[in-house]
Design a protein around this motif. Sequence first.
Motif, PDB file in Angstrom:
ATOM      1  N   ALA A 253       0.823  -1.207   0.000  1.00  0.00           N
ATOM      2  CA  ALA A 253       0.000   0.000   0.000  1.00  0.00           C
ATOM      3  C   ALA A 253       0.859   1.261   0.000  1.00  0.00           C
ATOM      4  O   ALA A 253       1.908   1.317   0.648  1.00  0.00           O
ATOM      5  CB  ALA A 253      -0.919   0.011   1.212  1.00  0.00           C
ATOM      6  N   GLY A 254       0.401   2.288  -0.744  1.00  0.00           N
ATOM      7  CA  GLY A 254       1.108   3.572  -0.794  1.00  0.00           C
ATOM      8  C   GLY A 254       0.121   4.720  -0.799  1.00  0.00           C
ATOM      9  O   GLY A 254      -1.106   4.521  -0.783  1.00  0.00           O
ATOM     10  N   ILE A 255       0.658   5.936  -0.811  1.00  0.00           N
ATOM     11  CA  ILE A 255      -0.229   7.093  -0.700  1.00  0.00           C
ATOM     12  C   ILE A 255      -0.037   8.087  -1.844  1.00  0.00           C
ATOM     13  O   ILE A 255      -0.379   9.256  -1.722  1.00  0.00           O
ATOM     14  CB  ILE A 255      -0.006   7.830   0.649  1.00  0.00           C
ATOM     15  CG1 ILE A 255       1.474   8.132   0.838  1.00  0.00           C
ATOM     16  CG2 ILE A 255      -0.580   7.040   1.803  1.00  0.00           C
ATOM     17  CD1 ILE A 255       1.735   9.114   1.940  1.00  0.00           C
ATOM     18  N   TRP A 256       0.536   7.615  -2.955  1.00  0.00           N
ATOM     19  CA  TRP A 256       0.772   8.528  -4.068  1.00  0.00           C
ATOM     20  C   TRP A 256      -0.489   9.299  -4.487  1.00  0.00           C
ATOM     21  O   TRP A 256      -0.461  10.542  -4.566  1.00  0.00           O
ATOM     22  CB  TRP A 256       1.391   7.760  -5.242  1.00  0.00           C
ATOM     23  CG  TRP A 256       1.641   8.628  -6.444  1.00  0.00           C
ATOM     24  CD1 TRP A 256       1.063   8.537  -7.664  1.00  0.00           C
ATOM     25  CD2 TRP A 256       2.537   9.746  -6.525  1.00  0.00           C
ATOM     26  NE1 TRP A 256       1.529   9.502  -8.499  1.00  0.00           N
ATOM     27  CE2 TRP A 256       2.437  10.273  -7.824  1.00  0.00           C
ATOM     28  CE3 TRP A 256       3.404  10.346  -5.601  1.00  0.00           C
ATOM     29  CZ2 TRP A 256       3.167  11.372  -8.251  1.00  0.00           C
ATOM     30  CZ3 TRP A 256       4.130  11.445  -6.026  1.00  0.00           C
ATOM     31  CH2 TRP A 256       4.015  11.947  -7.336  1.00  0.00           C
ATOM     32  N   PRO A 257      -1.607   8.631  -4.728  1.00  0.00           N
ATOM     33  CA  PRO A 257      -2.803   9.382  -5.164  1.00  0.00           C
ATOM     34  C   PRO A 257      -3.259  10.400  -4.116  1.00  0.00           C
ATOM     35  O   PRO A 257      -3.724  11.487  -4.472  1.00  0.00           O
ATOM     36  CB  PRO A 257      -3.864   8.298  -5.343  1.00  0.00           C
ATOM     37  CG  PRO A 257      -3.109   7.034  -5.478  1.00  0.00           C
ATOM     38  CD  PRO A 257      -1.877   7.198  -4.648  1.00  0.00           C
ATOM     39  N   ALA A 258      -3.085  10.051  -2.849  1.00  0.00           N
ATOM     40  CA  ALA A 258      -3.529  10.964  -1.802  1.00  0.00           C
ATOM     41  C   ALA A 258      -2.647  12.203  -1.738  1.00  0.00           C
ATOM     42  O   ALA A 258      -3.137  13.326  -1.553  1.00  0.00           O
ATOM     43  CB  ALA A 258      -3.540  10.250  -0.452  1.00  0.00           C
ATOM     44  N   ILE A 259      -1.312  12.010  -1.916  1.00  0.00           N
ATOM     45  CA  ILE A 259      -0.408  13.167  -1.909  1.00  0.00           C
ATOM     46  C   ILE A 259      -0.751  14.090  -3.068  1.00  0.00           C
ATOM     47  O   ILE A 259      -0.935  15.309  -2.896  1.00  0.00           O
ATOM     48  CB  ILE A 259       1.068  12.711  -2.017  1.00  0.00           C
ATOM     49  CG1 ILE A 259       1.484  11.960  -0.755  1.00  0.00           C
ATOM     50  CG2 ILE A 259       1.978  13.912  -2.229  1.00  0.00           C
ATOM     51  CD1 ILE A 259       2.892  11.400  -0.815  1.00  0.00           C
ATOM     52  N   VAL A 260      -0.857  13.479  -4.264  1.00  0.00           N
ATOM     53  CA  VAL A 260      -1.157  14.299  -5.441  1.00  0.00           C
ATOM     54  C   VAL A 260      -2.517  14.980  -5.273  1.00  0.00           C
ATOM     55  O   VAL A 260      -2.673  16.175  -5.572  1.00  0.00           O
ATOM     56  CB  VAL A 260      -1.130  13.427  -6.713  1.00  0.00           C
ATOM     57  CG1 VAL A 260      -1.517  14.257  -7.932  1.00  0.00           C
ATOM     58  CG2 VAL A 260       0.246  12.822  -6.908  1.00  0.00           C
ATOM     59  N   GLY A 261      -3.488  14.232  -4.757  1.00  0.00           N
ATOM     60  CA  GLY A 261      -4.830  14.805  -4.546  1.00  0.00           C
ATOM     61  C   GLY A 261      -4.783  15.987  -3.587  1.00  0.00           C
ATOM     62  O   GLY A 261      -5.396  17.030  -3.851  1.00  0.00           O
ATOM     63  N   SER A 262      -4.040  15.837  -2.496  1.00  0.00           N
ATOM     64  CA  SER A 262      -3.948  16.931  -1.524  1.00  0.00           C
ATOM     65  C   SER A 262      -3.300  18.159  -2.153  1.00  0.00           C
ATOM     66  O   SER A 262      -3.740  19.296  -1.933  1.00  0.00           O
ATOM     67  CB  SER A 262      -3.137  16.497  -0.294  1.00  0.00           C
ATOM     68  OG  SER A 262      -3.966  15.774   0.593  1.00  0.00           O
ATOM     69  N   LEU A 263      -2.235  17.924  -2.962  1.00  0.00           N
ATOM     70  CA  LEU A 263      -1.555  19.059  -3.590  1.00  0.00           C
ATOM     71  C   LEU A 263      -2.469  19.767  -4.591  1.00  0.00           C
ATOM     72  O   LEU A 263      -2.560  20.995  -4.614  1.00  0.00           O
ATOM     73  CB  LEU A 263      -0.267  18.586  -4.274  1.00  0.00           C
ATOM     74  CG  LEU A 263       0.844  18.140  -3.317  1.00  0.00           C
ATOM     75  CD1 LEU A 263       2.049  17.623  -4.094  1.00  0.00           C
ATOM     76  CD2 LEU A 263       1.256  19.291  -2.400  1.00  0.00           C
ATOM     77  N   TRP A 264      -3.160  18.978  -5.417  1.00  0.00           N
ATOM     78  CA  TRP A 264      -4.133  19.549  -6.359  1.00  0.00           C
ATOM     79  C   TRP A 264      -5.154  20.399  -5.607  1.00  0.00           C
ATOM     80  O   TRP A 264      -5.449  21.531  -5.977  1.00  0.00           O
ATOM     81  CB  TRP A 264      -4.901  18.423  -7.064  1.00  0.00           C
ATOM     82  CG  TRP A 264      -4.334  17.978  -8.369  1.00  0.00           C
ATOM     83  CD1 TRP A 264      -3.439  16.970  -8.556  1.00  0.00           C
ATOM     84  CD2 TRP A 264      -4.639  18.509  -9.664  1.00  0.00           C
ATOM     85  NE1 TRP A 264      -3.163  16.834  -9.884  1.00  0.00           N
ATOM     86  CE2 TRP A 264      -3.889  17.764 -10.597  1.00  0.00           C
ATOM     87  CE3 TRP A 264      -5.472  19.517 -10.129  1.00  0.00           C
ATOM     88  CZ2 TRP A 264      -3.946  17.991 -11.968  1.00  0.00           C
ATOM     89  CZ3 TRP A 264      -5.533  19.757 -11.495  1.00  0.00           C
ATOM     90  CH2 TRP A 264      -4.768  19.006 -12.395  1.00  0.00           C
ATOM     91  N   LEU A 265      -5.675  19.803  -4.555  1.00  0.00           N
ATOM     92  CA  LEU A 265      -6.748  20.455  -3.811  1.00  0.00           C
ATOM     93  C   LEU A 265      -6.261  21.772  -3.193  1.00  0.00           C
ATOM     94  O   LEU A 265      -6.939  22.797  -3.271  1.00  0.00           O
ATOM     95  CB  LEU A 265      -7.231  19.511  -2.712  1.00  0.00           C
ATOM     96  CG  LEU A 265      -8.611  19.814  -2.149  1.00  0.00           C
ATOM     97  CD1 LEU A 265      -9.674  19.632  -3.205  1.00  0.00           C
ATOM     98  CD2 LEU A 265      -8.895  18.905  -0.964  1.00  0.00           C
ATOM     99  N   MET A 266      -5.051  21.729  -2.612  1.00  0.00           N
ATOM    100  CA  MET A 266      -4.521  22.948  -1.994  1.00  0.00           C
ATOM    101  C   MET A 266      -4.272  24.023  -3.046  1.00  0.00           C
ATOM    102  O   MET A 266      -4.602  25.190  -2.852  1.00  0.00           O
ATOM    103  CB  MET A 266      -3.197  22.657  -1.278  1.00  0.00           C
ATOM    104  CG  MET A 266      -3.337  21.979   0.061  1.00  0.00           C
ATOM    105  SD  MET A 266      -4.528  22.814   1.103  1.00  0.00           S
ATOM    106  CE  MET A 266      -5.937  21.782   0.838  1.00  0.00           C
TER     107      MET A 266
END
Lengths: 293, 295
Positions: A67-80
């Motif tokens: 398991a990893g968090i790549w989509p979540a990191i990218v999603g958070s950056l997009w959102l911010m």
Amino acid sequence: MGSSGTFELRRGRRKKLGAVMAGLFFVATVFGLLVLVALLVDVAIQAAPWLDVSFLSQMPSRMPERAGIWPAIVGSLWLMGLTGLMAVPLGVASALYLEEYAPEGWLLQIIQINIANLAGVPSVIYGILGLAIFVRFVALGSSVIAGAMTLSLLILPIIIISTQEALRGIPSGIRGAAFALGATRSQVIWSHVLPAAAPGIMTGVILSLSRAIGETAPLIMVGAAGMVVAPNSVLDPFTVLPIQIFNWTARPQDEFQGLAAAAIVVLMILLFTMNLSAILLRNYFEGRRAGGG
Amino acid sequence: MTDNSQTPDSRVDTDQSVPDATNGTADQPRRAAKVSNDADATTGEEVRPKLRIGDLNFWYGDTHALKGITMDIAPNEVTALIGPSGCGKSTLLRCMNRMNELIQGTTMDGQVMLDGQDIYEKEADPVMVRRRVGMVFQKPNPFPKTIYKNVAWGAKINGYTGDVEALVERSLRQAALWDEVKDRLHTPAYDLSGGQQQRLCIARTLAVEPDVVLMDEPASALDPIATSKVEETITELKKDYTIVIVTHNMQQASRISDRTAFLYMGRLIEMNRTDQLFTRPQKDRTEAYVTGRFG
């Protein structure tokens, strides 16, 4: 001289009282810090076995070791990024209008009170609003842009209020001097008011974006999913770090608790980096002011 | 009542500045004023007032701050406004360049004529008025920028097309600051002393080439040495500008001004040549104030 009373100075008692107060304030500060440090250490210990490059670069998975968090990191950056792009100009412009242009009166008072109230509305309410308006009515679906719009609404009151505070803090002499030279209001604002208020505005932006990056509830309402790929456009579905953390902590297995802790550490680092760069930017502005750039 | 201001031959009316001094006592100062006007007007033409204020009333909300002020401000002179705190002298000053309308909840009526043009008429643009009637404030208020930019900004926003560097130098020289700052033009204005900052503010005002310079207690935040420098500067400036100065300091008014107006409770009590007003005041209230019996 003329008075009939005497002064009982009681120096010792007053000094002792002062020392006790100072001690109490110190204990209060230390207490908060200790709790924070304990939390961070606990999380870091749990997270340590899971934190590596593949954790950052992989997709979430049912199998903890993959398991990893790549989509979540990218999603958070997009959102911010999107939230900042929408909320900051809108909030600063609103504050400028309210402080520099709007005629005083009962209408302004009502608007002012309502903005203060909006800053205190629970974030889940904004989520419901976002779901009804952006996801359904505007038909943006559960996309990054719908999430960013929802978070923009959430932080808008904070940005407006802190910007207004910053504008009020500008010495009034600066405005008067500029007007007296034959400047128009917009020249006064662009050349003097905004540069002087920039550090204060930055502080408000830091605070509000820090709040936005940790928000979970409103994004769950607008339908941010747990298992998606990283978004490629503003209309793609998305997930963010807090939601990933929330999903993992909801699972019973110990491994997922570790993964959640690791994701928390990443979120904290992201938050810290964001704040640090904003503070550096703010200091740069302040330096420019003092240095007269 | 401002109609007659346009007639070139309004010699009899030139000194309307003593509205309350209706009886014979006013004759003497009028004559004195006329004599000096004749001396100034070497070409033989009548000296027209730079500013002519007609029946000016001003309110902050319900507070009637200025009550029927009528006065003329002569060109290339220093006119001092004196009076106790709250008498309306700063308010009157701010009416002369429409700074008061930046404060919400204020109303005014009456005229303020600048070279025969009412600055409050519908077509008048307050921004243009303020370019022609500059202002120096009580507390030095340089912009948080360099010395150079402080002076150059006003010219820049008003579309100055000439040599800005030359303009900055000229303005700083006029404000008697050039020699002190010529080697550090690009350092922050905040590093200057209070007195230097105030002269910088004067230079900044001069850089937009106004006709009139209003000064609101420009030396009250300064020490005696800085004050005397600012006063010297003001005396120099009246060759090129019309100056109106509000001051609490009667010695200062008598040192630097050609005419003095005494205001009390929103009314103009007396206006006269400064030496006359201080040595032979026509009104009891003026006498009481200038001799320090109240204030």
